[in-house]
Each structure stands twice: as C-alpha cells, then as structure tokens.
Write an enzyme that holds these catalytic residues in place. Sequence first.
Site: not given
Length: 285
Positions: A69, A188
């Site tokens: 990514d 997260s």
Amino acid sequence: MKIALLPNLTREKSVSVTFDICQWLDKYGAEYACLDEVSNKFADVANMQHYEFDKLINWCDVIISIGGDGSVLSAAKKTVDYKKPILCINAGRLAFMAGLESNELELLKNLIDGNYRIDKRMLLDVAIIRDGKTILMDSCINDVVLARGSTLKITDINVDCDGKRSSSYRADGVIVATPTGSSAYSLSAGGPIINPSMEAIVVTPICPQTLFSRSTVFSADNKITLSLDESSSNKDLFLSLDGGETIGIGLGDKIEIAKSEKVSEFIRIKNEAFFEILNSKLLGK
C-alpha cells in the site's frame, strides 16, 4: 497498451514479481518501461524500455505499482497530476489497495483487453499555517496524523469544523482519514470502516484519555482545522501525511484539511466488492 512499471525495490519480492509481470506482458503484446534509475535491475529483460520520470508517465497509458500500500500511495501522489490510472500488484504484505496478487498475473490480460473498472478515490489537501503564513501545502490519499513524538506526555488537541469547535481530545494524537485511509491507521485506533467509494472525512483520536472519545465522520465538504490547545502539557507534536516524513508542530500552528479537487484513479480488475477484500485481508476468509 503502454505500461509504466514502478517497482518498490525496498520490497524483497518486487524485483522477481516485476520479472514475472514482464513475461506476461510480453505474452499479451504490451509495451512496458521503467525508470532510468532502476533499469540496471532489469537489464536481462529484452523488451524493457526506460525513461526519466516525466517522460515515462507521459508516455504510458497506465501505471503498475509493484509493492504494498505504501508503494501505491507514493506512486499515486507523484502521478496524480498526470491523470493516469494505477494498478497495484502486491509484492508486500496485506496491501488493501492491490488490484492483483503476485500469483494472479495471468489476469493482466484483462488490463490489456480493457476489461477493468476505475475506482476514484478522494484526496485531502493539507496546509500548515504558522504566524499567519502557509509554510506547507500538500495532499494525501490515506491520512493526516498529528501525534506526540519522543515526549511521553499526553497532549490536548482541538478539532474545529468550518471554523467552529467540534471536539477537544486529550490523547496521544489525532488521525484525519479519507475513506481509503479508514482501513489503515484509523482502523487500528478504533475508527470506523468507510467504503472508499464514498466521500467523507474521519477524525479518530489515538489512545484518548476518556471512555467516551470516539471517531467523528464529517462531510467531505467540511473544512477541518487541528491545533494544539494552550493548556496542553505537551507542546511538541509531529505531523505526517500518508506515513511520510514528519514536520514539527507547536503552539499557535494550525493544520487546515479539506477535500482536494484532485482524485486518484485505481484500476480494479477482479470483480470483488470492497468488504470481500477487507474480509480476505484482515480475517483470512
């Protein structure tokens, strides 16, 4: 079709995956090229052309980023003004944004034949204002992170929406994410997952010192401003865009964040819905 190959050479598998890509592109009759600076890595590839950056991106029809990514985010930011679509081929780990895995390269035929769709992703424009002057202007695809550095004191950060106070977080920092970035650091930190086909801005505190601090989802039309509260015991923060280099932020600085007029175009070859990809990457399903 003319294809620009942008391998991330810091990824262990990227060179071997790029060799494999070239073999499939030869089979399907596509032209391809890489940057001058990495051409020595592919000297054994007979049909590999190489150009300097501007010429390469202007020459190509599409871009293939080989890595994870971070690789495709970097490629997208560098090429967004050229308005060329990008396909990410995974040579990293999770790679939420990958259009193909390294064991699916036969599907490059769909790229050559034009059997793919384009996902358009919003960007954020970011400006740092210091003493009334703009000292930095940049864009990001995933997120803006304002967080403490080496000082282990908690900090107080104010969040304004369209010039009015939205919230104040006592936390380690704040993440401002696009829908694309909602499945990255923001997730997260406990933030919501937002389908990247939508347009929104998500503000998520990092380790807030309260039971009831949660993410806030704003309209893409809102303008978000972050600033350090005068009462904060920690007055040394750092700002990072898409996980890049940090810049120091102090008392009195303002970070202004708004939807960009630019969009990134990502090639989607497989007929997978966003939440199928998410479940596959995160849950192994």
